[in-house]
Structures are given as structure tokens and as C-alpha cells.
Scaffold this motif. Sequence first.
Motif, PDB file in Angstrom:
ATOM      1  N   GLU A 370       0.814  -1.211   0.000  1.00 12.64           N
ATOM      2  CA  GLU A 370       0.000   0.000   0.000  1.00 12.64           C
ATOM      3  C   GLU A 370       0.852   1.266   0.000  1.00 12.64           C
ATOM      4  OE1 GLU A 370      -3.080   0.112   2.859  1.00 12.64           O
ATOM      5  OE2 GLU A 370      -4.016  -1.765   2.179  1.00 12.64           O
ATOM      6  N   GLU A 377       0.249   6.789  -6.719  1.00 10.45           N
ATOM      7  CA  GLU A 377      -0.863   7.721  -6.894  1.00 10.45           C
ATOM      8  C   GLU A 377      -0.357   9.144  -7.132  1.00 10.45           C
ATOM      9  OE1 GLU A 377      -5.007   6.738  -5.200  1.00 10.45           O
ATOM     10  OE2 GLU A 377      -3.623   6.672  -3.483  1.00 10.45           O
ATOM     11  N   ALA A 422      -5.878  -0.598  -7.458  1.00  9.64           N
ATOM     12  CA  ALA A 422      -6.779  -0.299  -6.346  1.00  9.64           C
ATOM     13  C   ALA A 422      -7.791  -1.416  -6.147  1.00  9.64           C
ATOM     14  CB  ALA A 422      -7.492   1.028  -6.600  1.00  9.64           C
ATOM     15  N   GLN A 423      -8.284  -1.951  -7.243  1.00  8.46           N
ATOM     16  CA  GLN A 423      -9.221  -3.076  -7.142  1.00  8.46           C
ATOM     17  C   GLN A 423      -8.541  -4.287  -6.516  1.00  8.46           C
ATOM     18  OE1 GLN A 423     -10.682  -4.769 -10.913  1.00  8.46           O
ATOM     19  NE2 GLN A 423     -12.751  -4.684 -10.057  1.00  8.46           N
ATOM     20  N   LYS A 427      -9.440  -1.372  -2.535  1.00  8.89           N
ATOM     21  CA  LYS A 427      -9.703   0.046  -2.277  1.00  8.89           C
ATOM     22  C   LYS A 427     -10.765   0.542  -3.254  1.00  8.89           C
ATOM     23  CE  LYS A 427      -5.052   1.080  -0.538  1.00  8.89           C
ATOM     24  NZ  LYS A 427      -5.474   1.569   0.802  1.00  8.89           N
ATOM     25  N   THR A 428     -12.019   0.305  -2.917  1.00 10.40           N
ATOM     26  CA  THR A 428     -13.124   0.596  -3.832  1.00 10.40           C
ATOM     27  C   THR A 428     -13.202   2.076  -4.187  1.00 10.40           C
ATOM     28  OG1 THR A 428     -14.359  -1.245  -2.855  1.00 10.40           O
ATOM     29  CG2 THR A 428     -15.600   0.335  -4.177  1.00 10.40           C
ATOM     30  N   ASP A 429     -12.977   2.931  -3.202  1.00  8.17           N
ATOM     31  CA  ASP A 429     -13.077   4.364  -3.477  1.00  8.17           C
ATOM     32  C   ASP A 429     -11.997   4.823  -4.449  1.00  8.17           C
ATOM     33  OD1 ASP A 429     -11.137   3.803  -1.544  1.00  8.17           O
ATOM     34  OD2 ASP A 429     -11.268   5.811  -0.674  1.00  8.17           O
ATOM     35  N   ARG A 430     -10.771   4.284  -4.295  1.00 10.14           N
ATOM     36  CA  ARG A 430      -9.683   4.670  -5.200  1.00 10.14           C
ATOM     37  C   ARG A 430      -9.895   4.053  -6.578  1.00 10.14           C
ATOM     38  NH1 ARG A 430      -8.736   8.992  -3.743  1.00 10.14           N
ATOM     39  NH2 ARG A 430      -6.802   9.069  -4.933  1.00 10.14           N
ATOM     40  N   TYR A 431     -10.486   2.874  -6.608  1.00  6.13           N
ATOM     41  CA  TYR A 431     -10.825   2.283  -7.904  1.00  6.13           C
ATOM     42  C   TYR A 431     -11.774   3.201  -8.658  1.00  6.13           C
ATOM     43  CZ  TYR A 431     -13.304  -0.591 -11.304  1.00  6.13           C
ATOM     44  OH  TYR A 431     -13.880  -1.056 -12.465  1.00  6.13           O
TER      45      TYR A 431
END
Length: 597
Positions: A370, A377, A422-423, A427-431
Motif C-alpha cells: 500500500e 498515486e 486499487a481493485q 480500495k473501492t473508493d480509489r478504484y
Amino acid sequence: MPQASLDLWPIGNCQVSGLIDNSAGLVWGCVPRVDGDPVFCSLLNGDKQDQGVWRFELEDQVSATQHYERNTPILITRLEAKDGSAVEISDFCPRFERDGRMYRPVAYARIVRPVAGTPRLKTTLAPMRNYGAELAKTTHGTNHIRYLIGDQSIRLSTDAPVGYVLEQRAYRVESDQHFFFGPDEPFHGNVRDEVRRMESLTRKYWRLWVRGLATPMEWQDEVIRCAIALKLCQHEETGAIVAALTTSIPEAPGTERNWDYRYCWIRDAYYTVQALNRLGALDVLEKYLTYLRNIVDNCADGLIQPLYSVMGDHHLNERIAEDLAGYRGMGPVRVGNAAYTQDQFDCYGQIVLPSAHGFFDRRLLRMADERDFASLEQVGEMAWQKHDQPDAGLWEFRTRSAVHTYSVMMSWAACHRLSVIAQKLGKTDRYDFWRARAEKIRESIETKAWVDDGKGGHYTAAFGHDYLDASLLQLAEVRFVEPDNPRFRSTLAAIETGLRRGDYMLRYATEDDFGMPETAFNICTFWLIEALHLDGRDEEARSLFADMLEHTTDSGLLSEDLAIDSGELWGNFPQTYSLVGVINCASLLSTSWNTIR
């Protein structure tokens, strides 16, 4: 002396490298690393080819034949004289594990073995300093010669007659002669025994490395040779991968398109690790990912240059080496590369794409985590900020800029791959965040890089323009479009019409800073072959691939460019782009291993 040519044979150990010509002359080699002072520089020394060289010659020599030992970069040259006398020369740079670490000294080793008759041999060893400014000064002892090169010295340790070597005098070779040109320190042990042991261990190292490659069934020899050459282009200490081992070989005769390629382009290195990953050469990827992480860490403002030195230096100021006449006298010889000052925004995608492997490949010693994602990112953020801004593009135009489709495509790839990572990390939000950005960039390309020319339309090389370049063939490779996408197929047709010249490809057909391009760009021809394969035109693709392999040197390698009329190679050598093309096309076009059942 014969005219300089690119019929050259690389040797190296991922610390130093050298190029041997077709008659056993070490004509190019830099110390203490690939971007250092070329102590062997006769390749670029015009008609002074007896300076900056290490050459063995027989009296009344009539022939020279060469080959690599199988699955190694150990070069064997057989020199034969008129009376049938002959020697064989073994050239290598030592590389093997010793005391728990890789032994890869700043050193060149050569063994001369008499194999027929009573050969008489002359040795010319004339290293230079400060880019051909002057011959290195010497001192000597009973079994060594010391050469003063800049602020350091290099020592030749040998069991050959030192006086004959110093005076370049021919003498009868009645036993094997061993030469170790390396650190200025006493040579420990017997020169004969130690150099032979180095040769044996170096042979073993390379054959075991090749043994771990997942090669295609067809064209194995060609792929292995290119893979070894690509590995020689990595500076193992840092993980950097240089674009080529040389500087200033012209892209075309007399054009002054002479550039220093002894640096790490983020773009070129991306393609290199991509190709070697196809073969399972994870050691190159792992070391390069370390180099990338250091580059990102050292860019506090988030801006990534298109290239860096192998040590990660930011400043590569370009100058002219006035004392070198250039390849066949075609100067200038450049040191450094002003492209480091350019905006080339594709580099952000080319950091994210290879880094993505670190999150998925379970074979890696260090899996990405991470913290690495958070760092990537930041790179993705720069890709997003710059995706619609003008830059110099991948062809590095020096006097104009535009919003280049290839750069925008790589920004899309950065955002898309970050969503995939991200997936993977849950990390759903970052996806959602990165997928939304990728879709916005996609929409921009589809609307601003598409023109209707009345013949089906095509993507364009830059927003707001209608000209083509070969990089558009990469739209399918990075998965921006599927190969059967009508827009991609229409673009492929337009590129063939506009840029294809017989069996070869131009990178573009418009004037640049130096006029109209005169030579085919080899990687672009390989991109065409890949696109033909994806389009289902395998027979044509295989034919073009076979033709490109006909243009490789006797060492099995390619430079950057090719003269369309004569087929002569031009540009820096060996060019990683071109070697990548051989590996990728062989992997795509080869029949399956299952066919031998």
C-alpha cells in the motif's frame, strides 16, 4: 584500417561494456560505467582508428571469423594468417557470484590461444582519456602496464611479454596469453589460472541465466541473443537501463542527428522490462523497479524527467566532444542529452505500467504494498494534471510542442492501471476515482484525436492536427482499444498508406527540427508487425519479421535505424527499442511448444 561499421559484438557484465569489431578490435568501451569516459573510442575517432583501441593482429592476417559461445556474451574471434597460422581470442567481462555477491569489476578480460601453425601476434593497446583528447600515459612493471586515465589508473595484468605490448611489436605466440585490463591494484594469484577461472565462472553464470528464460519455440537463438544484450544495457548497481551503449552514431549519414543514448529513458526502459517480462527475466524488472522508486522519491515536486543518468542524476548537460571526429568522420560527438529538460508527459504512464507488476507477480522477492500504491498515486496525479498539456512527445521535438496523442494515451494508461491496482488492494473508493479519470481521458482522445478524412477516419498524432505517427499503433498494445476496433483498423490502414515504405516504417513523414526523416525507425517496423498480427495478418507479419532479422548484424543485433534503400544500419547500437521488437514479435508469432508433440 577498415571503415568503421556497426558490425559489432557487445561484451559486458552490467557494470562496464565494450564493443568488439569484426577483426577483434575493442573499439568502444567506457569506464567506470556506460556513461563514463570512452577509453576505447576508435569507433568515433574518424581515421585515427589506431588510437582508442585494443586490437590483436596476426602478421599477414587474411581472415577473421567470430561467434559467441552459446547462451553467453563471451565472444570468440579466430584470426588466420596467410600461412595457415591461427589464434582464437576469447573476450568477456567477468561476471559471477563470489563471496555472496556479484563480482562484476570494471574490467575487460581477453585470452589469446594459438590453435594452428606458428602465429606471430601484434597487440595494439592505446586507451585514451577525456573523450579522445589524448592517449593515456603509461608506466609499467615486469608483468603489468599502468594507464593513467583522468583521475584514476587502469592496470593491464598479463603473462604476455610486456615489452612487446608496449612497443606494439609482433612476436611468436607459443602458449596461451592472458590479459586482464582492470583496477589499478596488484593482481592476486596466477594471471593464467585466475583469468581462466573467471572465464569458466562467467560462462556458467550466463548459461544458468539463459536457462531461466521462457523463450518462444521459434527464433530461440535470436531471442536469447537480444535478451542477453538487453541485460547488458542494465547498470546493475542502480537498476537503470540505458537506451544504447553508444553515443552519436548518426540516425542517417551526414544529418547531425547524433545523440547520446547512454542514459535511462523512462520510456525505453519500460519497453525493455515489458519484453524481458515476457521471457520471465524478473531480475531485470526487480532492479529497475528499485531505480524507479528512487526516481519518484527524489522528485519532490512530482515532475518526472524523460531521462536520467544511470545513477539517477537530473542534469545531463549536452556538450560536444571536440576531439572526436565522429562515426566515419560524421560529427558532432555529443556528451549528455538536452532532452532531459523537455516535457514528455508519457513518462508518468511508463512509471505506473511496469510498477503495476509488483502488485500481481507472486514470484517477486519484494511484492509491492500500500505504501508503493500511495507513491504511485502521486505519479498518477501528475499524469492527470499533464494529460491535456502540450509536450515534446516521444520523438523529442526540440523546437515545437503539441498535445501528443501518445502522451495522452499513456496518461490514460496510468490512471487505468491505478484503478486495476486499487481493485486488487480492495480500495473501492480509489478504484472509482482512478477509473473515472481514465474514462475522462478516454473521452478526450476519442473526440480530440480523431479526424474524418473521408476514407474511414483515423486517430491523429496530436490534438488539433491531422498528421500520423507510428506510435498510434500502440493504442492496442496498451489496451486502449481492442485490435478489432473499427477506429483502430482504420488508423492502421491510414498509417500503412502514409508511413509504410515497402517493408519498413517511418516514425512520421513530416519535417522535424532537422528536415524530413531519411531512415526507417526499427521499433516502428516491429510495431507494424505486431499490429498486423493483431489484425489477423500473420502470414504478412511473419514475412516482415523474417526480413527484419535479415538485417541484424552477425552478432544478431540491431541499431536504431535502417536505410530504406540499402538496408544499412544507422543510429546508436545496440538499441534496446529494436531488441525489444525482436523479442515481442517472436513471442507473438511463434508457433506453440505443443506442436512438437
